[in-house]
Design an enzyme around this catalytic site. Sequence first.
Site, PDB file in Angstrom:
ATOM      1  N   ARG A  20       0.820  -1.214   0.000  1.00  0.00           N
ATOM      2  CA  ARG A  20       0.000   0.000   0.000  1.00  0.00           C
ATOM      3  C   ARG A  20       0.855   1.266   0.000  1.00  0.00           C
ATOM      4  NH1 ARG A  20      -3.440  -0.266   4.986  1.00  0.00           N
ATOM      5  NH2 ARG A  20      -1.569  -1.312   5.695  1.00  0.00           N
ATOM      6  N   ASN A  38      -6.276  -2.655   2.029  1.00  0.00           N
ATOM      7  CA  ASN A  38      -6.261  -4.106   2.118  1.00  0.00           C
ATOM      8  C   ASN A  38      -7.694  -4.609   2.197  1.00  0.00           C
ATOM      9  OD1 ASN A  38      -3.466  -4.354   2.147  1.00  0.00           O
ATOM     10  ND2 ASN A  38      -3.330  -4.360   4.368  1.00  0.00           N
TER      11      ASN A  38
END
Length: 93
Positions: A20, A38
Amino acid sequence: MILKSIHLYVSGRVQGVGFRYSTLRAAQSIQIVGWVRNTVDGKVEIEAQAEEASLNAFIKWCHQGPASSKVDAVEVISQGTIQEITFNKFEIR
């Protein structure tokens, strides 16, 4: 200038490896706005908006990801032309 929006999922070893944060940096470097997060099933979900060429480069980056990850698949859920950008920045959710 053609503006596009994409929504995609990245699967493989993409959680717990800095995916990320690397996505955030990659998006910012090529002027992509949107978000990354996520999912409960171990994937990374991304929604992004930018000029078409920038999004194509971003999708290509998503297929590789950071060196610490192993991308098995990039599934583009939706992709389309938009009239205007609706996000102000790229962020981690």
